[in-house]
Design a protein around this motif. Sequence first.
Motif, PDB file in Angstrom:
ATOM      1  N   ARG A  83      -0.954  47.922  10.012  1.00  0.00           N
ATOM      2  CA  ARG A  83       0.286  48.706   9.899  1.00  0.00           C
ATOM      3  C   ARG A  83       0.047  50.049   9.235  1.00  0.00           C
ATOM      4  NH1 ARG A  83       3.286  43.526   9.059  1.00  0.00           N
ATOM      5  NH2 ARG A  83       2.865  42.615  11.099  1.00  0.00           N
ATOM      6  N   MET A  88       4.800  53.253  12.454  1.00  0.00           N
ATOM      7  CA  MET A  88       5.850  53.018  13.442  1.00  0.00           C
ATOM      8  C   MET A  88       7.193  53.499  12.909  1.00  0.00           C
ATOM      9  SD  MET A  88       6.648  50.648  16.061  1.00  0.00           S
ATOM     10  CE  MET A  88       8.272  50.594  16.704  1.00  0.00           C
ATOM     11  N   PHE A  90      11.038  53.410  13.723  1.00  0.00           N
ATOM     12  CA  PHE A  90      11.956  52.663  14.586  1.00  0.00           C
ATOM     13  C   PHE A  90      13.085  53.523  15.126  1.00  0.00           C
ATOM     14  CE2 PHE A  90       9.852  49.102  12.937  1.00  0.00           C
ATOM     15  CZ  PHE A  90      10.107  48.087  13.814  1.00  0.00           C
ATOM     16  N   HIS A  95      18.312  53.559   8.908  1.00  0.00           N
ATOM     17  CA  HIS A  95      18.855  52.293   8.403  1.00  0.00           C
ATOM     18  C   HIS A  95      17.896  51.552   7.496  1.00  0.00           C
ATOM     19  CE1 HIS A  95      21.793  52.185  12.034  1.00  0.00           C
ATOM     20  NE2 HIS A  95      22.037  53.134  11.170  1.00  0.00           N
ATOM     21  N   GLN A  96      16.680  52.068   7.320  1.00  0.00           N
ATOM     22  CA  GLN A  96      15.718  51.352   6.490  1.00  0.00           C
ATOM     23  C   GLN A  96      15.635  51.938   5.078  1.00  0.00           C
ATOM     24  OE1 GLN A  96      12.275  52.380   8.802  1.00  0.00           O
ATOM     25  NE2 GLN A  96      11.618  53.873   7.300  1.00  0.00           N
ATOM     26  N   LEU A  97      16.339  53.061   4.817  1.00  0.00           N
ATOM     27  CA  LEU A  97      16.252  53.704   3.504  1.00  0.00           C
ATOM     28  C   LEU A  97      16.848  52.791   2.444  1.00  0.00           C
ATOM     29  CD1 LEU A  97      17.417  57.242   4.617  1.00  0.00           C
ATOM     30  CD2 LEU A  97      15.092  56.511   4.145  1.00  0.00           C
ATOM     31  N   PHE A  98      16.207  52.708   1.275  1.00  0.00           N
ATOM     32  CA  PHE A  98      16.741  51.786   0.268  1.00  0.00           C
ATOM     33  C   PHE A  98      16.596  52.247  -1.165  1.00  0.00           C
ATOM     34  CE2 PHE A  98      12.970  50.012  -1.699  1.00  0.00           C
ATOM     35  CZ  PHE A  98      11.986  50.462  -0.834  1.00  0.00           C
ATOM     36  N   ASP A 105      11.665  56.653  -1.962  1.00  0.00           N
ATOM     37  CA  ASP A 105      11.697  55.959  -0.679  1.00  0.00           C
ATOM     38  C   ASP A 105      10.492  56.335   0.182  1.00  0.00           C
ATOM     39  OD1 ASP A 105      14.163  54.358   0.804  1.00  0.00           O
ATOM     40  OD2 ASP A 105      12.657  55.198   2.154  1.00  0.00           O
ATOM     41  N   PHE A 108       7.259  54.577  -0.703  1.00  0.00           N
ATOM     42  CA  PHE A 108       7.159  53.123  -0.503  1.00  0.00           C
ATOM     43  C   PHE A 108       5.918  52.742   0.306  1.00  0.00           C
ATOM     44  CE2 PHE A 108       8.506  49.250   1.927  1.00  0.00           C
ATOM     45  CZ  PHE A 108       8.583  48.396   0.848  1.00  0.00           C
ATOM     46  N   GLY A 109       5.709  53.420   1.435  1.00  0.00           N
ATOM     47  CA  GLY A 109       4.559  53.124   2.298  1.00  0.00           C
ATOM     48  C   GLY A 109       3.230  53.377   1.601  1.00  0.00           C
ATOM     49  N   ASN A 112       2.495  50.797  -1.005  1.00  0.00           N
ATOM     50  CA  ASN A 112       2.031  49.531  -0.424  1.00  0.00           C
ATOM     51  C   ASN A 112       0.584  49.626   0.006  1.00  0.00           C
ATOM     52  OD1 ASN A 112       4.417  48.093  -0.670  1.00  0.00           O
ATOM     53  ND2 ASN A 112       5.234  48.930   1.240  1.00  0.00           N
ATOM     54  N   PHE A 143      21.197  57.938   0.281  1.00  0.00           N
ATOM     55  CA  PHE A 143      22.499  57.647   0.888  1.00  0.00           C
ATOM     56  C   PHE A 143      23.446  58.840   0.850  1.00  0.00           C
ATOM     57  CE2 PHE A 143      20.771  53.580  -0.578  1.00  0.00           C
ATOM     58  CZ  PHE A 143      20.618  52.988   0.656  1.00  0.00           C
ATOM     59  N   MET A 161       2.199  57.551   5.185  1.00  0.00           N
ATOM     60  CA  MET A 161       1.147  56.532   5.203  1.00  0.00           C
ATOM     61  C   MET A 161      -0.096  57.045   5.907  1.00  0.00           C
ATOM     62  SD  MET A 161       3.467  53.106   5.719  1.00  0.00           S
ATOM     63  CE  MET A 161       2.614  52.773   7.177  1.00  0.00           C
TER      64      MET A 161
ATOM     65  N   GLN B 181      10.479  47.596   7.400  1.00  0.00           N
ATOM     66  CA  GLN B 181       9.782  47.640   6.109  1.00  0.00           C
ATOM     67  C   GLN B 181       8.365  47.091   6.235  1.00  0.00           C
ATOM     68  OE1 GLN B 181      11.338  49.618   4.775  1.00  0.00           O
ATOM     69  NE2 GLN B 181      13.291  49.100   3.854  1.00  0.00           N
ATOM     70  N   ARG B 184       6.145  49.645   7.194  1.00  0.00           N
ATOM     71  CA  ARG B 184       5.742  50.532   6.115  1.00  0.00           C
ATOM     72  C   ARG B 184       4.854  49.796   5.110  1.00  0.00           C
ATOM     73  NH1 ARG B 184       9.927  54.323   3.488  1.00  0.00           N
ATOM     74  NH2 ARG B 184      11.521  52.711   3.481  1.00  0.00           N
ATOM     75  N   GLY B 185       4.307  48.678   5.551  1.00  0.00           N
ATOM     76  CA  GLY B 185       3.324  47.978   4.741  1.00  0.00           C
ATOM     77  C   GLY B 185       3.898  47.010   3.730  1.00  0.00           C
ATOM     78  N   ILE B 205      19.009  45.811   0.286  1.00  0.00           N
ATOM     79  CA  ILE B 205      19.838  47.010   0.068  1.00  0.00           C
ATOM     80  C   ILE B 205      20.292  47.626   1.391  1.00  0.00           C
ATOM     81  CG2 ILE B 205      19.853  49.342  -0.882  1.00  0.00           C
ATOM     82  CD1 ILE B 205      18.295  48.231  -3.239  1.00  0.00           C
ATOM     83  N   PRO B 206      19.377  47.911   2.317  1.00  0.00           N
ATOM     84  CA  PRO B 206      19.869  48.442   3.596  1.00  0.00           C
ATOM     85  C   PRO B 206      20.825  47.485   4.302  1.00  0.00           C
ATOM     86  CG  PRO B 206      17.501  48.709   3.458  1.00  0.00           C
ATOM     87  CD  PRO B 206      17.902  47.871   2.287  1.00  0.00           C
TER      88      PRO B 206
END
Lengths: 287, 270
Positions: A83, A88, A90, A95-98, A105, A108-109, A112, A143, A161, B181, B184-185, B205-206
């Motif tokens: 990965r 990738m 999407f 919708h993946q922001l947190f 944010d 994050f990648g 990891n 947000f 990444m 997610q 993103r690893g 959260i999302p």
Amino acid sequence: MSIIEAKNLSFTYGLKTPFEKKAVDNISLSVNEGEVIGLIGHTGSGKSTFVQMLNGLIKPTSGQVLLEGADIWSKPKEIRKIRFKVGMVFQYPEHQLFDETVYKDISFGPRNKGLSESEIDDTVKKAAKFVGLSDELLKQSPFDLSGGEKRRAAIAGVIAMDPDVLVLDEPTAGLDPKGRDLLLSQIMQYHRERKNTIFFVSHSMEDIARVADRVMVMSKGRLEMFDTPKKVFACADKLESIGLRVPEITKIMLTLKDKGYDVSDSILTVEQAFTEVVSLLKKEGKL
Amino acid sequence: MIRDVALGQFIPGKGIVHRTDPRVKIILLIAFITLIFCAFNFVSLAVVTAGIITTLALSEVSFKLYFKSLKVIIFIVIITSVLNMFYGTGDPIWQFGILKLTMSGIYRAVFVSIRIVLLILISSCLTFTTSPTDLTDAIERLMKPLKVFHIKVHEIAMMMTIALRFVPTLLEETDKIMSAQKARGADMDSGGLIKKVKAMTPVLIPLFVSAFRRAYDLAMAMECRCYQGGDGRTRMKTLHIKKLDVFCIIFAALILAGVVLCDIFITPII
Ligand SMILES: Nc1ncnc2c1ncn2[C@@H]1O[C@H](COP(=O)(O)OP(=O)(O)OP(=O)(O)O)[C@@H](O)[C@H]1O
Ligand SMILES: [Mg+2]
């Protein structure tokens, strides 16, 4: 050199249930390092399913994905490593922001991936610059951003990444025309500097014609064509039969040709069309 | 994948059981459940089982799916039947300390496990053959008399419909966000409990954000269409009892009669 290869790749959703659905059907192809591959097809033709197999998010029902010659599923425990090599983005990635801030944010990648703090800072700033996010925005909550800014932040999260292969599933869907053009040129700028391989899924033939080196045409899970944009868009009839169309400008030039004007049938952009028409007029002494 | 859960999923179809009125199906389900617990000997249990198997066969849903829904509860069955085995009275067949295995205990264990299995099978049959909207619609009708006690039947039914409607949507959303997610690893499969819970934050959260967005959109859409609760609301699909429903009721009544007769004339064993 081929960086990523698909061998007889197939995928069926809901195997052995009443909802069985073959989404990808026996696709084989090989993609060279640094190429930009456009991927087009009617909705439900299996584009998203196909690209999700490239980074091992879904496991093929049969067939293989080879990354730099090695099967990505040879060690299922280490699929997470793939990965970081195949990034990738999407459909609707916002919708993946947190996290609390855009900066966190995006990091994050890279976090990891196990980079050090200074490396993370470096790569986050770079990624934000590529997609045109200002330092001011990085401190805000994701947000609170506008739709387009959210999209950029999410794309930056994957670019950060630093993957060798970048898959973008309809990155410009739902943006206004100006925003689309800008985002697309920023992605291409990134591609020119990083020289990575890109898969680009889109419903916009114009965008595909503009950026792709080769185009995959999918229909009902099968790979119908895989060739240069010129050759693909020259087959207007075939594309129409599977519910696709050629770029507007190509269509205009094809109509002109039908009417007896001596123009090429493989015009993909407005600029090319302009030069072609000018040279035609000059040839006929009208300019 | 998360979505592959068989328990409680609607399978579209046109079979006899699909076409039966959902109200009748709910009442018959309650009747069957009562019967399962009113069978006190093997003959009456066999009658109930035969009735339920016939219903399942008529439902035109593959038996594989029924087995799948049983898989989920297999542990409960094993645990309760083992507990029951040592809970009987009478002469022990085998003894180990305070654990006494008796004939009545074994009977009890067999009964309990058959009862649980039948219970799951017949309830799955209802959810497999009835769409969630039909189901809540029927529940609303059946609960209508409760209005006398000022219970807001329509509102409760509407909440159930909406909740059921969004279960698959939210599952799908969870799937998507998890994939994003993971791409993103994010590492969601390894590590201890605390690490796993922490790893869920980028998913939860999302998910909450999108659930609130959906709820807000839905409220707006309902208001735009002048939704104002149950008062004065008419229905597009009204339910009517048909010939088929009468047959179903007769079928259930026959089984009921069978069980009652068997219970009366054959000595109970538990
Ligand atoms: N999670 C899933 N479960 C079951 N079926 C699915 C799932 N995801 C997609 N499908 C089915 O697989 C087929 C291919 O879907 P896919 O999302 O790959 O299409 P697509 O080409 O990306 O379409 P679009 O252009 O609309 O994004 C569709 O018929 C779809 O209904
Ligand atoms: Mg898609």
